[in-house]
Design a protein around this motif. Structure first.
Motif, short mmCIF file in Angstrom:
data_model
loop_
_atom_site.label_atom_id
_atom_site.label_comp_id
_atom_site.label_asym_id
_atom_site.label_seq_id
_atom_site.Cartn_x
_atom_site.Cartn_y
_atom_site.Cartn_z
N GLU A 1 0.83 -1.20 0.00
CA GLU A 1 0.00 0.00 0.00
C GLU A 1 0.88 1.26 0.00
O GLU A 1 0.72 2.16 0.83
CB GLU A 1 -0.94 0.00 1.21
CG GLU A 1 -1.96 -1.15 1.22
CD GLU A 1 -3.07 -0.92 0.20
OE1 GLU A 1 -3.89 -0.01 0.40
OE2 GLU A 1 -3.11 -1.67 -0.81
N VAL A 2 1.81 1.31 -0.94
CA VAL A 2 2.74 2.44 -1.06
C VAL A 2 2.01 3.62 -1.70
O VAL A 2 1.52 3.52 -2.82
CB VAL A 2 3.97 2.05 -1.89
CG1 VAL A 2 4.86 3.26 -2.12
CG2 VAL A 2 4.74 0.94 -1.20
N VAL A 3 1.92 4.73 -0.98
CA VAL A 3 1.24 5.91 -1.48
C VAL A 3 2.24 6.79 -2.24
O VAL A 3 3.28 7.16 -1.70
CB VAL A 3 0.59 6.71 -0.33
CG1 VAL A 3 -0.07 7.99 -0.88
CG2 VAL A 3 -0.44 5.85 0.38
N LEU A 4 1.91 7.10 -3.49
CA LEU A 4 2.77 7.90 -4.34
C LEU A 4 2.01 9.11 -4.87
O LEU A 4 0.81 9.02 -5.15
CB LEU A 4 3.27 7.07 -5.53
CG LEU A 4 4.10 5.84 -5.18
CD1 LEU A 4 4.29 4.98 -6.43
CD2 LEU A 4 5.45 6.24 -4.61
N PRO A 5 2.69 10.25 -5.05
CA PRO A 5 2.02 11.43 -5.60
C PRO A 5 1.80 11.28 -7.10
O PRO A 5 2.36 10.40 -7.75
CB PRO A 5 3.01 12.55 -5.29
CG PRO A 5 4.34 11.88 -5.26
CD PRO A 5 4.09 10.51 -4.68
N ASP A 6 1.01 12.18 -7.65
CA ASP A 6 0.73 12.14 -9.08
C ASP A 6 2.00 12.23 -9.92
O ASP A 6 2.10 11.61 -10.98
CB ASP A 6 -0.20 13.30 -9.47
CG ASP A 6 -1.63 13.07 -9.02
OD1 ASP A 6 -2.00 11.91 -8.83
OD2 ASP A 6 -2.35 14.07 -8.84
#
Length: 399
Positions: free
Chosen positions: A232-237
């Motif tokens: 569940e790695v959150v990455l920016p646009d």
């Protein structure tokens, strides 16, 4: 008149330009001085000093050397190939590092990244200050990357999932057999999205991203090989490579890396042949050097023939590439033929060296072990056979 060079019977090296020969000799000198004295020990211990060597390779202009701008050398295809030949003559792990850094990670950013992404990563990668890896292969999907299970979904900042526009990306899955994985500052990761396969830049230290090294290898021991995990790695646009969607992106990068392989394996083959030739002249049995026996000469001749044919194949594909005429089938031809030839040369050379050939005192079995991986990675021999089969018949037979 003197006879032909026994290591280059057809003088294929004379087909290179003066600049290409200078690059090749520079890389060979670096390998002789910096790699060969240590490679047997690194292989035996299963280590590769990435952080130590990367700046030195960067200073030579070898990282992303066939790319233009951003600190890259902008060298031609044959010059890059000649460099790969000398790198792999020292060890496949060394050439693999350079290939993954330049032809996979850097090439993906160079070809498909935004200007901001290029400025952020490429100069440091070209200098060897930053390390990259390329995450495509998965534990259950190697030759069939379209089946990958790693996914990236849009997530609104308020927590609402949304297929398009705004919000962060959430990356989940794993990648396997990733060269440079745990040493990397950035991973280029390919994942399934609702809009197709997309590439993502995942910096080291991103929450939920871990890299675990693969141990127990009997091949490519002087190389960092890792499994990447994304929880569940959150990455920016702006982590997305905007310039491509679908498998065209990663597969075009792989084709660049395969090109380096078809040159590199010529170097491994040359190193094995030279070791066998030198040994045969000094090893005395039945009162004379074994180089004087017919069966040994037959082995050496067969090695020399296959070496020169592979060298010519590499040179020809390089010139086609420089002319913009090289196709995927040409690169498959080169990888399939040259890895196969290099393996046969390594195995035959080992028999010339006898029991001495199984030790790290000689490079032959180390090359043979490495080439078993090279035969499989970045397209197995079966896949390249089918690529050529389709080119010849016009009919795909992958499924």
């Amino acid at each position: 008149m003197t006879g032909p060079d026994p290591i280059d019977l057809l003088a294929v090296g004379d087909l290179l330009t003066d600049e290409e020969r200078l690059i090749q000799s520079t890389v060979r000198r670096f390998a002789d001085e910096r790699i060969r004295p240590h490679i047997a020990d690194w292989f035996e211990r299963g280590v590769f000093p990435v952080r130590e060597l990367a700046p030195e390779l960067g200073a030579l202009g070898l990282l992303g050397m066939h790319l233009d701008g951003y600190g890259c050398a902008g060298a031609g295809a044959v010059a890059y190939g000649a460099a790969c030949l000398e790198l792999e003559a020292a060890d496949s792990g060394l050439r693999s590092f350079v290939s993954v850094q330049g032809s996979l990670a850097m090439r993906a950013i160079h070809a498909f990244g935004s200007e901001e992404q290029k400025q952020q990563w490429l100069p440091g990668m070209a200098a060897g200050e930053l390390i990259g890896c390329f995450g495509l292969t998965e534990p259950d999907f190697g030759s069939d990357p379209a089946g990958m299970r790693t996914t990236a979904r849009r997530k609104g900042r308020g927590g609402t999932s949304r297929p398009e526009g705004g919000g962060d990306w959430v990356l989940s899955g794993s990648k396997m057999w990733i060269t440079n994985g745990s040493a990397s500052d950035v991973a280029v990761v390919w994942a399934q999205t609702e809009q197709g396969v997309r590439g993502f830049l995942v910096p080291r230290g991103t929450r939920g991203f871990t890299a675990t090294d693969v141990h127990g290898k009997l091949s490519l021991r002087a190389s960092v090989t890792s499994e990447l995990h994304f929880d569940e790695v959150v990455l920016p646009d702006d982590a997305v490579l905007p310039g491509v969607s679908g498998l065209r992106g990663p597969l075009s990068c792989l084709n660049e890396a395969r090109y380096g392989i078809l040159w590199g394996t010529v170097g491994a083959a040359r190193d094995c042949y030279q070791a066998a030739l030198d040994y045969s002249k000094s090893r005395v049995q039945f009162g004379r050097p074994i180089a004087g026996f017919q069966l040994t000469q037959e082995k050496l001749v067969e090695m020399a023939l296959e070496l020169e044919k592979a060298h010519l194949v590499a040179w020809r594909i390089g010139r086609l590439k420089e002319a913009g005429a090289a196709r995927a089938a040409h690169v498959s031809f080169g990888k399939l033929n040259n890895v196969r030839s290099a393996l046969e040369i390594a195995r035959s050379a080992r028999t010339v060296l006898g029991a001495n050939g199984i030790t790290t005192a000689y490079p032959v079995l180390r090359h043979a072990n490495n080439l078993e991986s090279v035969l499989t990675y970045e397209g197995t021999s079966e896949i390249h056979t089918l690529v050529l089969g389709e080119a010849i018949t016009g009919t795909a037979a992958y499924r």
